[in-house]
Design a protein around this motif. Structure first.
Motif, PDB file in Angstrom:
ATOM      1  N   TYR A  25      -5.579  10.025 -11.061  1.00  0.00           N
ATOM      2  CA  TYR A  25      -4.765   8.964 -11.771  1.00  0.00           C
ATOM      3  C   TYR A  25      -5.283   7.721 -11.514  1.00  0.00           C
ATOM      4  O   TYR A  25      -5.294   7.405 -10.282  1.00  0.00           O
ATOM      5  CB  TYR A  25      -3.361   9.000 -11.662  1.00  0.00           C
ATOM      6  CG  TYR A  25      -2.588  10.070 -12.254  1.00  0.00           C
ATOM      7  CD1 TYR A  25      -1.788  10.151 -13.290  1.00  0.00           C
ATOM      8  CD2 TYR A  25      -2.760  11.480 -11.910  1.00  0.00           C
ATOM      9  CE1 TYR A  25      -1.209  11.026 -14.023  1.00  0.00           C
ATOM     10  CE2 TYR A  25      -2.320  12.678 -12.702  1.00  0.00           C
ATOM     11  CZ  TYR A  25      -1.257  12.534 -13.620  1.00  0.00           C
ATOM     12  OH  TYR A  25      -0.959  13.464 -14.291  1.00  0.00           O
ATOM     13  N   THR A  47      -2.363  17.770 -13.068  1.00  0.00           N
ATOM     14  CA  THR A  47      -3.218  17.766 -11.948  1.00  0.00           C
ATOM     15  C   THR A  47      -4.478  17.035 -12.565  1.00  0.00           C
ATOM     16  O   THR A  47      -5.172  17.245 -13.423  1.00  0.00           O
ATOM     17  CB  THR A  47      -3.824  19.025 -11.562  1.00  0.00           C
ATOM     18  OG1 THR A  47      -2.579  19.877 -10.738  1.00  0.00           O
ATOM     19  CG2 THR A  47      -4.728  18.742 -10.292  1.00  0.00           C
ATOM     20  N   ARG A  78      -5.584   9.123 -16.528  1.00  0.00           N
ATOM     21  CA  ARG A  78      -5.942  10.193 -15.756  1.00  0.00           C
ATOM     22  C   ARG A  78      -7.169  10.972 -16.328  1.00  0.00           C
ATOM     23  O   ARG A  78      -7.448  10.802 -17.482  1.00  0.00           O
ATOM     24  CB  ARG A  78      -4.903  11.244 -15.543  1.00  0.00           C
ATOM     25  CG  ARG A  78      -4.419  12.048 -17.081  1.00  0.00           C
ATOM     26  CD  ARG A  78      -2.903  12.771 -16.769  1.00  0.00           C
ATOM     27  NE  ARG A  78      -2.724  13.480 -17.881  1.00  0.00           N
ATOM     28  CZ  ARG A  78      -1.619  14.175 -17.843  1.00  0.00           C
ATOM     29  NH1 ARG A  78      -0.778  14.120 -16.910  1.00  0.00           N
ATOM     30  NH2 ARG A  78      -1.368  15.070 -19.023  1.00  0.00           N
ATOM     31  N   LEU A 107       6.821  12.800  -8.113  1.00  0.00           N
ATOM     32  CA  LEU A 107       5.767  11.920  -7.580  1.00  0.00           C
ATOM     33  C   LEU A 107       5.995  10.285  -8.276  1.00  0.00           C
ATOM     34  O   LEU A 107       6.378  10.255  -9.399  1.00  0.00           O
ATOM     35  CB  LEU A 107       4.358  12.165  -7.479  1.00  0.00           C
ATOM     36  CG  LEU A 107       3.927  13.443  -6.690  1.00  0.00           C
ATOM     37  CD1 LEU A 107       2.484  13.667  -6.930  1.00  0.00           C
ATOM     38  CD2 LEU A 107       4.083  13.115  -5.165  1.00  0.00           C
ATOM     39  N   GLY A 128      -0.068   9.111  -4.670  1.00  0.00           N
ATOM     40  CA  GLY A 128      -0.596  10.475  -4.998  1.00  0.00           C
ATOM     41  C   GLY A 128      -0.298  11.532  -3.783  1.00  0.00           C
ATOM     42  O   GLY A 128      -0.179  11.143  -2.668  1.00  0.00           O
ATOM     43  N   VAL A 172      -3.560  13.405  -7.931  1.00  0.00           N
ATOM     44  CA  VAL A 172      -2.447  14.239  -7.988  1.00  0.00           C
ATOM     45  C   VAL A 172      -2.752  15.613  -8.299  1.00  0.00           C
ATOM     46  O   VAL A 172      -3.330  16.010  -9.327  1.00  0.00           O
ATOM     47  CB  VAL A 172      -1.428  13.731  -9.331  1.00  0.00           C
ATOM     48  CG1 VAL A 172      -0.203  14.557  -9.588  1.00  0.00           C
ATOM     49  CG2 VAL A 172      -1.105  12.087  -9.000  1.00  0.00           C
ATOM     50  N   LEU A 181       3.873   7.008  -8.435  1.00  0.00           N
ATOM     51  CA  LEU A 181       2.619   6.227  -8.146  1.00  0.00           C
ATOM     52  C   LEU A 181       3.020   4.763  -8.280  1.00  0.00           C
ATOM     53  O   LEU A 181       3.743   4.451  -9.138  1.00  0.00           O
ATOM     54  CB  LEU A 181       1.824   6.532  -9.189  1.00  0.00           C
ATOM     55  CG  LEU A 181       1.349   8.085  -9.346  1.00  0.00           C
ATOM     56  CD1 LEU A 181       0.190   7.995 -10.287  1.00  0.00           C
ATOM     57  CD2 LEU A 181       0.983   8.708  -7.899  1.00  0.00           C
TER      58      LEU A 181
END
Length: 121
Positions: free
Chosen positions: A93, A90, A38, A18, A9, A117, A20
């Protein structure tokens, strides 16, 4: 007994990517479905993507075409590749795993601590 350790993150600009990762460790017999969820500020936790032990995947509509979930069974690890990130992605997560801890037991629901995130515009 089962611990999920998340990484990857961070802060990224809109349109960025990104990846994860979530590794399961501890005492368990096997892992069935794994997934990512999330929770955005002021909103309920929602499913992002899941993947079965045989690599069957399922995605939320908001993730389709942008996110890819995968897993490495040898490493007991699930990944979420996030591309074309948007500010609305946003959230915190959370990694999830359905774990069999014993042959006589049903699935146990294990959760990671969550990783932030943040997507800036």
């Amino acid at each position: 007994q089962v611990t999920l350790v998340e990484s990857g993150g961070g802060l990224v600009q809109a349109g960025g990517s990104l990846r994860l990762s979530c590794a399961a460790s501890g005492r368990f017999l096997s892992i069935n479905d794994m997934g990512w969820y999330r929770q955005a500020p002021g909103k309920q936790r929602e499913l992002v993507a899941t993947i079965s032990s045989r690599a069957t995947t399922n995605y939320a509509d908001s993730a389709k075409g942008r996110f890819t979930i995968s897993r490495d069974n040898a490493k007991n690890t699930v990944y979420l590749q996030m591309n074309s990130l948007k500010p609305e992605d946003t959230a915190v997560y959370y990694c999830n795993a359905r774990v069999i801890v014993a042959r006589w037991a049903s699935e146990a629901d294990s959760w990671g601590q969550g990783t932030q995130v943040t997507v800036s515009s």
